[in-house]
Design a protein around this motif. Structure first.
Motif, PDB file in Angstrom:
ATOM      1  N   LEU A 126       8.073   3.306  -1.816  1.00  0.00           N
ATOM      2  CA  LEU A 126       7.295   3.556  -3.022  1.00  0.00           C
ATOM      3  C   LEU A 126       7.276   5.031  -3.383  1.00  0.00           C
ATOM      4  O   LEU A 126       7.344   5.394  -4.543  1.00  0.00           O
ATOM      5  N   ASP A 127       7.170   5.891  -2.404  1.00  0.00           N
ATOM      6  CA  ASP A 127       7.177   7.315  -2.666  1.00  0.00           C
ATOM      7  C   ASP A 127       8.533   7.867  -2.235  1.00  0.00           C
ATOM      8  O   ASP A 127       8.677   8.461  -1.180  1.00  0.00           O
ATOM      9  N   PHE A 128       9.526   7.656  -3.086  1.00  0.00           N
ATOM     10  CA  PHE A 128      10.891   7.997  -2.700  1.00  0.00           C
ATOM     11  C   PHE A 128      11.083   9.502  -2.577  1.00  0.00           C
ATOM     12  O   PHE A 128      11.844   9.975  -1.731  1.00  0.00           O
ATOM     13  N   SER A 129      10.398  10.279  -3.400  1.00  0.00           N
ATOM     14  CA  SER A 129      10.526  11.733  -3.308  1.00  0.00           C
ATOM     15  C   SER A 129       9.976  12.233  -1.983  1.00  0.00           C
ATOM     16  O   SER A 129      10.543  13.149  -1.369  1.00  0.00           O
ATOM     17  N   ALA A 130       8.874  11.629  -1.494  1.00  0.00           N
ATOM     18  CA  ALA A 130       8.330  12.008  -0.189  1.00  0.00           C
ATOM     19  C   ALA A 130       9.302  11.626   0.918  1.00  0.00           C
ATOM     20  O   ALA A 130       9.435  12.330   1.918  1.00  0.00           O
ATOM     21  N   PHE A 131      10.005  10.520   0.728  1.00  0.00           N
ATOM     22  CA  PHE A 131      11.004  10.082   1.697  1.00  0.00           C
ATOM     23  C   PHE A 131      12.138  11.101   1.798  1.00  0.00           C
ATOM     24  O   PHE A 131      12.589  11.461   2.891  1.00  0.00           O
ATOM     25  N   LEU A 132      12.602  11.610   0.653  1.00  0.00           N
ATOM     26  CA  LEU A 132      13.665  12.613   0.660  1.00  0.00           C
ATOM     27  C   LEU A 132      13.193  13.904   1.321  1.00  0.00           C
ATOM     28  O   LEU A 132      13.954  14.559   2.038  1.00  0.00           O
ATOM     29  N   ASP A 133      11.930  14.251   1.100  1.00  0.00           N
ATOM     30  CA  ASP A 133      11.365  15.426   1.776  1.00  0.00           C
ATOM     31  C   ASP A 133      11.356  15.222   3.283  1.00  0.00           C
ATOM     32  O   ASP A 133      11.616  16.153   4.056  1.00  0.00           O
ATOM     33  N   VAL A 148      23.203  12.714   6.239  1.00  0.00           N
ATOM     34  CA  VAL A 148      23.605  12.783   7.645  1.00  0.00           C
ATOM     35  C   VAL A 148      22.616  13.656   8.421  1.00  0.00           C
ATOM     36  O   VAL A 148      22.208  14.724   7.959  1.00  0.00           O
ATOM     37  N   ASN A 149      22.246  13.175   9.615  1.00  0.00           N
ATOM     38  CA  ASN A 149      21.359  13.916  10.505  1.00  0.00           C
ATOM     39  C   ASN A 149      22.167  14.970  11.251  1.00  0.00           C
ATOM     40  O   ASN A 149      22.926  14.654  12.153  1.00  0.00           O
ATOM     41  N   LEU A 179      13.438  13.426   5.006  1.00  0.00           N
ATOM     42  CA  LEU A 179      14.807  13.584   5.490  1.00  0.00           C
ATOM     43  C   LEU A 179      15.125  15.064   5.690  1.00  0.00           C
ATOM     44  O   LEU A 179      15.751  15.447   6.683  1.00  0.00           O
ATOM     45  N   GLU A 180      14.708  15.895   4.752  1.00  0.00           N
ATOM     46  CA  GLU A 180      14.955  17.332   4.872  1.00  0.00           C
ATOM     47  C   GLU A 180      14.268  17.900   6.099  1.00  0.00           C
ATOM     48  O   GLU A 180      14.835  18.730   6.820  1.00  0.00           O
ATOM     49  N   GLU A 181      13.052  17.444   6.370  1.00  0.00           N
ATOM     50  CA  GLU A 181      12.309  17.917   7.535  1.00  0.00           C
ATOM     51  C   GLU A 181      13.030  17.565   8.840  1.00  0.00           C
ATOM     52  O   GLU A 181      12.934  18.293   9.828  1.00  0.00           O
ATOM     53  N   HIS A 182      13.739  16.451   8.854  1.00  0.00           N
ATOM     54  CA  HIS A 182      14.454  16.010  10.055  1.00  0.00           C
ATOM     55  C   HIS A 182      15.908  16.495  10.077  1.00  0.00           C
ATOM     56  O   HIS A 182      16.724  15.993  10.837  1.00  0.00           O
ATOM     57  N   ASN A 183      16.241  17.476   9.228  1.00  0.00           N
ATOM     58  CA  ASN A 183      17.562  18.112   9.200  1.00  0.00           C
ATOM     59  C   ASN A 183      18.665  17.174   8.716  1.00  0.00           C
ATOM     60  O   ASN A 183      19.814  17.267   9.153  1.00  0.00           O
ATOM     61  N   PHE A 184      18.324  16.253   7.804  1.00  0.00           N
ATOM     62  CA  PHE A 184      19.336  15.447   7.131  1.00  0.00           C
ATOM     63  C   PHE A 184      19.853  16.243   5.935  1.00  0.00           C
ATOM     64  O   PHE A 184      19.082  16.891   5.235  1.00  0.00           O
ATOM     65  N   LYS A 185      21.161  16.183   5.704  1.00  0.00           N
ATOM     66  CA  LYS A 185      21.765  16.834   4.549  1.00  0.00           C
ATOM     67  C   LYS A 185      22.537  15.799   3.744  1.00  0.00           C
ATOM     68  O   LYS A 185      23.143  14.884   4.306  1.00  0.00           O
ATOM     69  N   PRO A 191       0.826  -1.198   0.000  1.00  0.00           N
ATOM     70  CA  PRO A 191       0.000   0.000   0.000  1.00  0.00           C
ATOM     71  C   PRO A 191       0.858   1.243   0.000  1.00  0.00           C
ATOM     72  O   PRO A 191       1.937   1.264   0.575  1.00  0.00           O
ATOM     73  N   ALA A 192       0.367   2.300  -0.658  1.00  0.00           N
ATOM     74  CA  ALA A 192       1.090   3.569  -0.647  1.00  0.00           C
ATOM     75  C   ALA A 192       0.960   4.180   0.734  1.00  0.00           C
ATOM     76  O   ALA A 192      -0.133   4.432   1.210  1.00  0.00           O
ATOM     77  N   LYS A 193       2.080   4.396   1.377  1.00  0.00           N
ATOM     78  CA  LYS A 193       2.065   4.973   2.714  1.00  0.00           C
ATOM     79  C   LYS A 193       3.314   5.801   2.915  1.00  0.00           C
ATOM     80  O   LYS A 193       4.261   5.731   2.144  1.00  0.00           O
ATOM     81  N   ASP A 194       3.330   6.592   3.936  1.00  0.00           N
ATOM     82  CA  ASP A 194       4.472   7.434   4.231  1.00  0.00           C
ATOM     83  C   ASP A 194       5.709   6.572   4.429  1.00  0.00           C
ATOM     84  O   ASP A 194       5.682   5.548   5.095  1.00  0.00           O
ATOM     85  N   ALA A 195       6.854   7.000   3.820  1.00  0.00           N
ATOM     86  CA  ALA A 195       8.069   6.179   3.855  1.00  0.00           C
ATOM     87  C   ALA A 195       8.569   5.965   5.271  1.00  0.00           C
ATOM     88  O   ALA A 195       9.054   4.897   5.609  1.00  0.00           O
ATOM     89  N   GLU A 196       8.444   6.962   6.139  1.00  0.00           N
ATOM     90  CA  GLU A 196       8.930   6.804   7.501  1.00  0.00           C
ATOM     91  C   GLU A 196       8.119   5.754   8.245  1.00  0.00           C
ATOM     92  O   GLU A 196       8.656   4.949   9.012  1.00  0.00           O
ATOM     93  N   ALA A 197       6.787   5.748   7.997  1.00  0.00           N
ATOM     94  CA  ALA A 197       5.951   4.727   8.623  1.00  0.00           C
ATOM     95  C   ALA A 197       6.312   3.351   8.083  1.00  0.00           C
ATOM     96  O   ALA A 197       6.294   2.362   8.800  1.00  0.00           O
TER      97      ALA A 197
END
Length: 224
Positions: free
Chosen positions: A129-136, A152-153, A138-144, A87-93
């Motif tokens: 499945l939603d790799f672009s959402a996953f990258l977003d 890196v966090n 990471l940005e929200e959690h201050n990964f660069k 199922p399509a779901k948030d990558a972090e979940a």
């Protein structure tokens, strides 16, 4: 994982259409030489065959306005059954992991490896499945992004060895560390220093003006 379509490089070239390589580079953040290598499906310096990573495909998807998941399937990173069974779901979940506790992530063609200090967790890229959402996320959690496939966090960095270009997650510089590329070390140097100060509750001293008078800021007084 599946197989890329025949002449995938030609397909990427057709998506670029009349757009110049330099314009495609500007829109994607990739180099124009690398984009051309992808279209030829080989590294022109070494003549080795190359396949774009999911991260690269995400950038090309944005630049060309082409659906990311379709690109992933045509490149062989996903097959139809992957989409049907998950199922399509948030990558972090999907990972069932709190990213704030992750020190860094290494992303390969087939999997993503999470390092938390106590353990190493490997997950299949096919589950993202939603790799672009996953990258977003990471940005929200201050990964660069500090190297080709290294995220890196910055909230976890506690020691910076500038000479060696290494980051550590223990204040005394022990334990596992990561090496960052020189170009990104230059780009993020000041931000790394500020984050280390915040993460360790230290102060920073800056010198302003011709007088060279030092001004000290505590971590709580800075915006990182």
């Amino acid at each position: 994982m599946g197989q890329p379509i025949v002449n995938f490089g030609k397909f990427l070239e057709s998506l670029r259409g009349s757009m110049s390589l330099r314009e495609a580079a500007r829109k994607s953040g990739l180099s124009h030489a690398y984009i051309r290598d992808l279209e030829l499906e080989r590294n022109r310096s070494t003549n080795d065959r190359i396949t774009p990573s999911p991260d690269t495909l995400q950038k090309l998807s944005v630049a060309y306005g082409y659906p990311y998941m379709d690109l992933m399937m045509k490149a062989g990173h996903l097959v139809n059954k992957d989409l049907a069974l998950s199922p399509a779901k948030d990558a972090e979940a999907e990972m069932n992991l709190d990213l704030k506790h992750v020190h860094y992530i290494e992303i390969g063609n087939k999997d993503a490896t999470y390092y938390t200090g106590q353990e190493k967790l490997v997950h299949s890229i096919e589950s993202l499945l939603d790799f672009s959402a996953f990258l977003d996320k990471l940005e929200e959690h201050n990964f660069k992004k500090l190297d080709a496939d290294l995220y890196v966090n910055f909230n976890q960095i506690r020691h910076y060895d500038e000479r060696r270009g290494m980051l550590f997650f223990e204040e005394d510089g022990t334990g596992p560390g990561v090496t960052i590329s020189a170009i990104r070390q230059r780009k993020y140097h000041d931000l790394i220093v500020r984050n280390v100060a915040v993460n360790t509750n230290k102060s920073l001293e800056f010198t302003f003006g011709k007088s060279g008078t030092p001004i000290t800021f505590t971590a709580s007084e800075k915006n990182v």
